[in-house]
Design an enzyme around this catalytic site. Structure first.
Site, PDB file in Angstrom:
ATOM      1  N   TYR A  35       1.208  -7.382  -1.030  1.00  0.00           N
ATOM      2  CA  TYR A  35       2.325  -8.033  -1.703  1.00  0.00           C
ATOM      3  C   TYR A  35       3.651  -7.591  -1.120  1.00  0.00           C
ATOM      4  CZ  TYR A  35       3.601  -3.838  -4.432  1.00  0.00           C
ATOM      5  OH  TYR A  35       4.032  -2.592  -4.825  1.00  0.00           O
ATOM      6  N   LYS A 150       1.195  -2.206   1.944  1.00  0.00           N
ATOM      7  CA  LYS A 150       1.729  -2.571   0.625  1.00  0.00           C
ATOM      8  C   LYS A 150       0.649  -3.345  -0.128  1.00  0.00           C
ATOM      9  CE  LYS A 150       6.068  -3.824  -1.639  1.00  0.00           C
ATOM     10  NZ  LYS A 150       6.108  -2.632  -2.507  1.00  0.00           N
ATOM     11  N   GLU A 182       6.836  10.451  -1.703  1.00  0.00           N
ATOM     12  CA  GLU A 182       7.685   9.352  -2.193  1.00  0.00           C
ATOM     13  C   GLU A 182       7.508   9.278  -3.696  1.00  0.00           C
ATOM     14  OE1 GLU A 182       6.426   5.456  -0.812  1.00  0.00           O
ATOM     15  OE2 GLU A 182       4.297   5.967  -0.992  1.00  0.00           O
ATOM     16  N   LEU A 206       5.004   4.435   1.976  1.00  0.00           N
ATOM     17  CA  LEU A 206       5.400   3.063   2.313  1.00  0.00           C
ATOM     18  C   LEU A 206       6.684   3.085   3.151  1.00  0.00           C
ATOM     19  CD1 LEU A 206       4.513   0.082   1.559  1.00  0.00           C
ATOM     20  CD2 LEU A 206       6.522   0.100   0.086  1.00  0.00           C
TER      21      LEU A 206
HETATM   22  N1  PDD Z   1       7.870  -1.063  -4.721  1.00  0.00           N
HETATM   23  N2  PDD Z   1       7.120   3.263  -2.140  1.00  0.00           N
HETATM   24  C1  PDD Z   1       6.349   2.596  -3.009  1.00  0.00           C
HETATM   25  C2  PDD Z   1       5.030   3.193  -3.383  1.00  0.00           C
HETATM   26  C3  PDD Z   1       6.773   1.370  -3.547  1.00  0.00           C
HETATM   27  O1  PDD Z   1       5.984   0.693  -4.402  1.00  0.00           O
HETATM   28  C4  PDD Z   1       8.050   0.857  -3.189  1.00  0.00           C
HETATM   29  C5  PDD Z   1       8.589  -0.429  -3.725  1.00  0.00           C
HETATM   30  C6  PDD Z   1       8.829   1.594  -2.278  1.00  0.00           C
HETATM   31  C7  PDD Z   1      10.188   1.094  -1.808  1.00  0.00           C
HETATM   32  O2  PDD Z   1      10.051   0.023  -0.900  1.00  0.00           O
HETATM   33  P1  PDD Z   1      11.179  -1.097  -0.755  1.00  0.00           P
HETATM   34  O3  PDD Z   1      12.440  -0.402  -0.469  1.00  0.00           O
HETATM   35  O4  PDD Z   1      10.707  -1.908   0.389  1.00  0.00           O
HETATM   36  O5  PDD Z   1      11.254  -1.863  -2.052  1.00  0.00           O
HETATM   37  C8  PDD Z   1       8.340   2.776  -1.767  1.00  0.00           C
HETATM   38  C9  PDD Z   1       8.227  -2.369  -5.229  1.00  0.00           C
HETATM   39  C10 PDD Z   1       9.673  -2.562  -5.510  1.00  0.00           C
HETATM   40  C11 PDD Z   1       7.327  -2.705  -6.378  1.00  0.00           C
HETATM   41  O6  PDD Z   1       6.144  -2.362  -6.290  1.00  0.00           O
HETATM   42  O7  PDD Z   1       7.762  -3.338  -7.347  1.00  0.00           O
END
Ligand code: PDD
Length: 293
Positions: A35, A150, A182, A206
């Site tokens: 996703y 992801k 993270e 991620l």
């Molecule tokens: N999640 N690490 C994890 C485990 C995440 O699920 C996310 C973001 C990030 C940050 O990635 P980005 O900057 O590309 O949004 C890091 C999204 C927002 C979610 O699952 O809703």
């Protein structure tokens, strides 16, 4: 309001409340899917090529082809976001390996991926809340070793967030073998003696799109930064801790496991980065570019 809106289901736009996933969709049965969450400021998708590049990397990692080309993705985003003209929103998209008559772990020979997507209004940013900062706890990272994908298999992340909520915190920072990785849904930065540090790319975290932007903004603003491993001791002694994500933006952590970070208020470097980030969003809303978008 958004329940009235249309969702994208395999090429059709259907009322969101009526959108269905087949019982045997492998995304549902096995979590066999990936996703993206893409913010759209003023209705304009933010760093969309970065998100679609990461989607391609996630799909390649799970041996699945991308069923749509870039033009088709862009057209879909335009149609979904046009439902809330000019509003800040977040586009959710999911690609699953599709539905097949029989439940079987074996990947079928002829694969027909399924695509689901919708757009939600983004809650208005509240500057006074951002300036208060957030509380986090640290937890053992019990996830798998491909957190760079992801994937929608997020049970460990969901349970970590539930633990944080139960302890009155906003987010959990995940720690593997003494190294900080993270957040449960965010990337992590610390500021230590004026140096901004985030853990390097690896299969254990991620590669966040917001994290990349923060690194670009630091580079362009002369803020010293490094990608380096962060130990639990370094986290505990950090002058500032930030968490970043597409929906969270850049959040300042003010308590870690119940103890204040720095003087217990968002730090000066966070204030600078938050201002740079907000300016970037505003440029996009006004029809300009945000960094290399
Ligand atoms: N999640 N690490 C994890 C485990 C995440 O699920 C996310 C973001 C990030 C940050 O990635 P980005 O900057 O590309 O949004 C890091 C999204 C927002 C979610 O699952 O809703």
């Amino acid at each position: 309001m958004t329940t009235e809106a249309l969702a994208y289901v395999n090429g059709d736009y259907v009322p969101r409340a009526a959108a269905c996933v087949p019982l045997t969709d492998r995304g549902l049965l096995f979590g066999d899917s990936v996703y993206e969450v893409i913010p759209a400021y003023g209705g304009r998708p933010f760093r969309v090529d970065h998100h679609l590049d990461r989607l391609d990397r996630s799909l390649a990692a799970i041996r699945l082809h991308n069923p749509l080309d870039r033009a088709a993705w862009q057209a879909m985003f335009a149609r979904l976001t046009a439902q809330f003209p000019g509003a800040d929103q977040s586009i959710y998209l999911q690609v699953t390996r599709g539905a097949y008559p029989v439940r079987n772990h074996v990947i079928p020979e002829a694969v027909a991926p399924a695509v689901y997507a919708f757009s939600d209004l983004m809650p208005q940013r509240r500057p006074e809340a951002a300036a208060r900062g957030i509380a986090v706890i640290t937890l053992d990272d019990i996830r798998w070793h491909r957190c760079d994908i992801k994937a929608t298999t997020l049970l460990a992340n969901v349970l970590a967030r539930a633990q944080a909520t139960a302890e009155g915190a906003d987010e959990a920072i995940l720690v593997r073998d003494g190294q900080v990785m993270e957040g449960s849904a965010s990337n992590l930065f610390i500021v230590s003696n004026g140096l901004l540090i985030t853990p390097p790319d690896s299969p254990e975290l991620l590669p966040g799109i917001t994290r990349d932007l923060v690194l670009e903004l630091a580079r362009d603003s002369g803020i010293a930064y490094a990608q380096a491993a962060i130990s639990m001791a370094e986290l505990e002694n950090a002058d500032e801790i930030w968490l970043t994500s597409s929906t969270r933006e850049v959040s300042a952590v003010v308590t870690l496991d119940g103890r204040p970070v720095g003087d217990g208020t968002p730090g000066v470097l966070w204030q600078r980065m938050d201002a740079l980030y907000q300016a970037c969003k505003q440029r996009l809303r006004e029809g300009g570019e945000c960094q290399d978008d």
